[in-house]
Write a protein that holds these residues in place. Structure first.
Motif, PDB file in Angstrom:
ATOM      1  N   GLN A 169       9.610  -1.500  25.932  1.00  0.00           N
ATOM      2  CA  GLN A 169       8.314  -2.094  26.264  1.00  0.00           C
ATOM      3  C   GLN A 169       8.406  -2.918  27.551  1.00  0.00           C
ATOM      4  O   GLN A 169       7.625  -2.721  28.483  1.00  0.00           O
ATOM      5  CB  GLN A 169       7.849  -2.958  25.094  1.00  0.00           C
ATOM      6  CG  GLN A 169       6.417  -3.412  25.223  1.00  0.00           C
ATOM      7  CD  GLN A 169       6.011  -4.317  24.082  1.00  0.00           C
ATOM      8  OE1 GLN A 169       6.846  -4.990  23.475  1.00  0.00           O
ATOM      9  NE2 GLN A 169       4.734  -4.363  23.795  1.00  0.00           N
ATOM     10  N   PRO A 222       4.366 -14.002  17.019  1.00  0.00           N
ATOM     11  CA  PRO A 222       3.134 -13.609  16.317  1.00  0.00           C
ATOM     12  C   PRO A 222       3.188 -13.917  14.817  1.00  0.00           C
ATOM     13  O   PRO A 222       2.172 -14.315  14.233  1.00  0.00           O
ATOM     14  CB  PRO A 222       3.042 -12.101  16.535  1.00  0.00           C
ATOM     15  CG  PRO A 222       4.073 -11.721  17.518  1.00  0.00           C
ATOM     16  CD  PRO A 222       4.998 -12.872  17.714  1.00  0.00           C
ATOM     17  N   HIS A 230       0.671  -9.956  31.513  1.00  0.00           N
ATOM     18  CA  HIS A 230       0.957  -8.826  30.633  1.00  0.00           C
ATOM     19  C   HIS A 230       2.165  -9.122  29.731  1.00  0.00           C
ATOM     20  O   HIS A 230       2.138  -8.873  28.533  1.00  0.00           O
ATOM     21  CB  HIS A 230       1.208  -7.569  31.465  1.00  0.00           C
ATOM     22  CG  HIS A 230       1.113  -6.304  30.673  1.00  0.00           C
ATOM     23  ND1 HIS A 230       0.795  -5.087  31.231  1.00  0.00           N
ATOM     24  CD2 HIS A 230       1.279  -6.069  29.360  1.00  0.00           C
ATOM     25  CE1 HIS A 230       0.775  -4.166  30.290  1.00  0.00           C
ATOM     26  NE2 HIS A 230       1.080  -4.740  29.146  1.00  0.00           N
ATOM     27  N   ARG A 249       1.226 -11.599  27.056  1.00  0.00           N
ATOM     28  CA  ARG A 249       0.408 -11.011  25.983  1.00  0.00           C
ATOM     29  C   ARG A 249       1.277 -10.309  24.947  1.00  0.00           C
ATOM     30  O   ARG A 249       0.939 -10.235  23.786  1.00  0.00           O
ATOM     31  CB  ARG A 249      -0.602 -10.023  26.570  1.00  0.00           C
ATOM     32  CG  ARG A 249      -1.873 -10.671  27.087  1.00  0.00           C
ATOM     33  CD  ARG A 249      -3.001  -9.661  27.177  1.00  0.00           C
ATOM     34  NE  ARG A 249      -2.661  -8.518  28.021  1.00  0.00           N
ATOM     35  CZ  ARG A 249      -2.828  -8.482  29.334  1.00  0.00           C
ATOM     36  NH1 ARG A 249      -3.313  -9.513  29.963  1.00  0.00           N
ATOM     37  NH2 ARG A 249      -2.501  -7.409  30.021  1.00  0.00           N
ATOM     38  N   THR A 250       2.419  -9.753  25.397  1.00  0.00           N
ATOM     39  CA  THR A 250       3.288  -9.093  24.436  1.00  0.00           C
ATOM     40  C   THR A 250       4.225 -10.095  23.760  1.00  0.00           C
ATOM     41  O   THR A 250       5.096  -9.719  22.991  1.00  0.00           O
ATOM     42  CB  THR A 250       4.146  -8.006  25.101  1.00  0.00           C
ATOM     43  OG1 THR A 250       5.005  -8.633  26.058  1.00  0.00           O
ATOM     44  CG2 THR A 250       3.299  -6.972  25.806  1.00  0.00           C
ATOM     45  N   GLY A 251       4.045 -11.380  24.051  1.00  0.00           N
ATOM     46  CA  GLY A 251       4.825 -12.416  23.389  1.00  0.00           C
ATOM     47  C   GLY A 251       6.088 -12.807  24.128  1.00  0.00           C
ATOM     48  O   GLY A 251       6.881 -13.594  23.631  1.00  0.00           O
TER      49      GLY A 251
END
Lengths: 496, 320
Positions: free
Chosen positions: B48, B212, B284, B287-289
């Protein structure tokens, strides 16, 4: 309900519908190519969804996912080569039926079963997502161990005529699976210092080699002999009696596929294996499985597509990705600032219902593409073997290489091909080898985890859920004995 | 005479020609698509970050970047490919945690940080301990007490043998003088799921992966293994504050083959710098942590060397 209606009205908007159709079509093409799995298709597409609107991006990935799992059956049925690991079971009956001159019907059954399984799991997603997710969460290492062993017993169902030969093939698969670094203690085995073998043997090149290479060699053997009959595909939809016969199998496999898909860690491959073997045990004509049984195709295809909807259940409700595909989707959600989990339905209810509607429509699109495209797909069989065979070979090499960008995988693929050719010639079934290879590391890993959590106590392996599964594991072996015993008792009672 | 001057002219021509070619090569890097090797499979955390990096770095490098997942051998296949590629900068590699850990934990692991020129570090999330909110364990002290009362009973889920999460757990257990059971999983994700399903007592995972779960109270983070308060989580005590010093979190960066020309390295580092400063890239990643944690060139190189040594110490603690 109004939220769901609203969801449908948004998904049916022309632009989104076109995007979803494109994604499903792309998925079908990717899935039908050996070596390009649903995971790879979704991973390759995911960066393109970064700039899309959240719903568009997520539905594109879902479309590719559903399409790819279905697409795996096309090459399985037409060429005898499973396009994805989930289509290994489909290969047995689908290819047999196709060789009996009914490729259209085989494709038709696969399409109808896939769609039915997919829709069943979508319905479960909409109505029962939370209870199913809670149930799936109860699956720890002990329950998962039982499930994987349960899947391993499918070797009996996939062995065709000879159980012993099937068992032998299964053990080869288990041995191959033990090569590389083990996931519990990091001990490395059987790699003889080759870095390429340290990571173990990937089952994709083995699957391609085992199934595709023998077909190409057999077609070369046929050169100069009787010309291959040209198949005409007239019928796609099977007769009403066949439809009625396979419906129970489709429904049962759909339920199995949904639940297996929802269990974290299990995917469409295990779903198809479990669905197929249960189908055989429950069938009135188990002897026809493996020889072109409509039920066999229905069981495998309904289960593997149902697993797609099933795998979305823990993702959307608990924020838990069950496998590689849903892990990529989780990333896509987060890229768009959305966190799947219990709060998603509260904070983003309209989006959740739009996704539900999208999954449903993606499955209907499979029906449209499958039924309208079947005649076109089957045209593959009209390509002269002198063109088809080298093309398949080329696709195999590309597929084996593309999995890990590793040239050694091409060599492994050819070696597996030679072994596969010998297996065909001496009548050893190939599917059990794949089962052993896929499930071997899982059985080992889950057993190790189970024993660690249970503090080394073997009796603690039997939890309420796992005990039920263990009973299902032994049932097919014990049931005939019990029946015999009852008959014996009845006999002796009469004689008294 | 005539002949000699002809030869000299030819030699001079050839020399300037080859010089011109070298100069052109140096100036024109990248002269073709750049391959970003990811030694792990599609869909994982490294994949990712790699794909996000490739997406934005393309804009700043002025050339195509294509991602190739070369998996196998606990990263050995991909790392070896990247380290042995031609040293012209056209093959770069995701240099991640495994490269610091595996040389200590896997016999005959063929590569280490020494085989790479350091381009840049992108992120370095620390490891954390997380429990189910209903576990009854609400602090690190309570955890240690429970472990002392029931030696060997507490189960710690890790991302697998020799992973940074396993080594973190082992180093912590040594310092706390407790006896715990490690339950290896196929990555941190399944370990977190197992903790949420109450199949294990504690999950050790990267902060980025656990955020999360912590944010919506599915799991409770007990401690963060870092001494940098900025890298912590609001309201969660740092392990250093409670007397434990374990600093082997995970990391993800970019490396080029050893011996890559300084010119190509400069272009790569510049591209990495512009990417790391690109607000779109930062947003970005967040946002994916994953919060960016960035170092460049030699600074990243010495950081990498320290990590390599820290992992060696922890591997000894884990008895690997």
């Amino acid at each position: 309900m109004s939220l769901l209606m609203e969801g449908f009205s948004i998904v049916l908007e022309m632009r989104l519908l076109l995007l979803l159709s494109g994604a499903v079509a792309l998925g079908i093409v990717a899935g039908s190519m050996p070596g390009i799995s649903a995971t790879m298709g979704v991973a390759l597409l995911s960066p393109l969804t970064f700039t899309m609107e959240p719903l568009h991006g997520i539905l594109s990935l879902i479309g590719v996912y559903c399409g790819a799992v279905y697409g795996g059956s096309l090459s399985a049925i037409l060429l005898g080569i499973p396009g994805t690991p989930g289509a290994v079971a489909t290969t047995l009956d689908g290819y047999a039926m196709s060789r009996q001159g009914k490729p259209g019907i085989a494709l038709g059954i696969a399409t109808l079963s896939s769609v039915l399984g997919g829709i069943l799991s979508t319905a479960a997603l909409m109505l029962l997502a939370y209870p199913i997710a809670e149930f799936a969460l109860a699956f720890g290492p002990r329950e998962y161990l039982a499930l994987v062993v349960f899947a391993l017993t499918a070797i009996t169902a996939l062995s065709g005529g000879s159980f012993l030969k099937g068992l032998f093939a299964g053990f080869i698969g288990l041995f191959l699976a033990s090569i590389g670094i083990d996931e519990t203690y990091g001990v490395s085995r059987y790699h003889f210092g080759y870095v390429m073998l340290m990571g173990g043997i990937s089952f994709i090149p083995i699957t391609i080699g085992l199934f595709a290479i023998p077909e190409t060699l057999l077609s070369i053997e046929r050169i100069g002999r009787a010309p291959r009959q040209v198949l005409r595909v007239n019928r796609i939809i099977p007769g009403r009696s066949v439809l009625a016969r396979i419906l129970p199998a489709q429904l049962r496999s759909g339920v199995i596929g949904t639940i297996v898909g929802a269990v974290p860690g299990a995917g469409s491959d295990i779903a198809a294996i479990v669905g197929y073997s249960q189908g055989k045990h429950m069938s009135r004509n188990p002897e026809r499985f493996g020889t072109g049984s409509a039920e066999g195709i229905a069981c495998a295809e309904s289960a593997n597509n149902a697993a797609t909807g099933g795998s979305l259940i823990p993702l959307l409700t608990l924020g838990i990705p069950g496998g590689a595909v849903t892990a990529i989707m989780l990333g896509t959600f987060m890229t768009h600032g959305l966190q799947p989990g219990p709060l998603l339905l509260q904070s983003n209810a309209p989006l959740v219902y739009q996704i539900f509607a999208g999954v449903f429509i993606a499955n209907l699109l499979l029906l449209v593409f499958g039924l309208s495209g079947s005649k076109l797909f089957a045209r593959v069989l009209q390509i002269p073997e002198s063109i088809l065979t080298p093309t398949i070979l080329l696709l195999c090499v590309v597929g084996a290489f593309a999995m890990r960008n590793n040239p050694v995988d091409v060599l492994i693929m050819f070696a597996a091909g030679m072994v596969g050719y010998i297996m065909v010639k001496i009548g050893i079934p190939r599917a059990p080898l794949i089962i052993g290879l896929i499930l071997g590391p899982m059985v080992e890993g889950e057993l190790a985890r189970s024993l660690i959590v249970a503090g080394g106590d073997w009796w603690a392996l039997f939890t309420p859920i796992s005990s039920v599964i263990w009973l299902l594991v032994i049932a097919p072996f014990v049931a005939p004995l019990i029946m015999k015993g009852i008959r014996y008792l009845k006999q002796s009672y009469k004689t008294i | 005479m005539k002949h000699g001057s002809y030869m000299a002219a030819l030699a001079a021509l050839a020399l300037t020609g080859s010089l011109a070619v070298t100069a052109a090569n140096a100036e024109s890097f990248p002269s073709k698509s750049v391959e970003l090797v990811i030694p792990f499979a599609q869909g994982g955390g490294t994949d990712q970050v790699g794909r996000i990096f490739a997406e934005y770095a393309e804009r700043h490098l002025g050339g195509d970047i294509f991602v190739s997942n070369r998996t196998g051998g606990s990263g050995a296949v991909g790392f070896s490919h990247g380290a042995n590629a031609e040293a012209d900068g056209h093959v770069i590699t995701m240099v991640v945690t495994t490269l610091a850990a595996a040389p200590h934990t896997i016999d005959g692991y063929p590569v280490s940080y020494k085989d790479f020129e350091p381009v840049c570090l992108l992120s370095a999330p620390p490891a954390v301990l997380a429990v189910h909110p209903e576990s009854g364990i609400d602090s690190l002290t309570a955890l240690v007490e429970k472990a002392k009362a029931e030696p060997g009973e507490l189960t710690f889920g890790t991302a697998g043998p020799g992973s940074n999460t396993h080594l973190t757990g082992a180093a912590f257990a040594t310092q706390a003088d407790i006896d715990i059971s490690f339950v290896p999983h196929k990555g941190s994700g399944p370990a977190l799921t197992a903790a949420y399903g109450k199949h294990i007592d504690v999950a050790i995972a990267d902060k980025a992966e656990v955020t999360p779960w912590h944010n919506d109270n599915r799991l409770e983070v007990l401690t963060v293994f870092t001494d940098d308060p900025k890298a912590g989580i609001d309201g969660v005590p740092l392990a250093t504050d409670e007397g434990y010093s374990v600093d082997i979190g995970s990391f993800r960066g970019i490396g080029a083959p050893k011996g890559t020309s300084p010119e190509a390295m400069e272009v790569l580092i510049d591209a990495c710098r512009s990417t790391a400063e690109d607000p779109d890239f930062i947003a970005h990643m967040e946002r994916t942590g994953t919060e960016p944690y960035v170092l460049f060139g030699e600074e990243f190189g010495s950081w990498l060397q320290n990590k390599h040594e820290a992992f060696g110490e922890a591997a000894k603690a884990a008895d690997m």
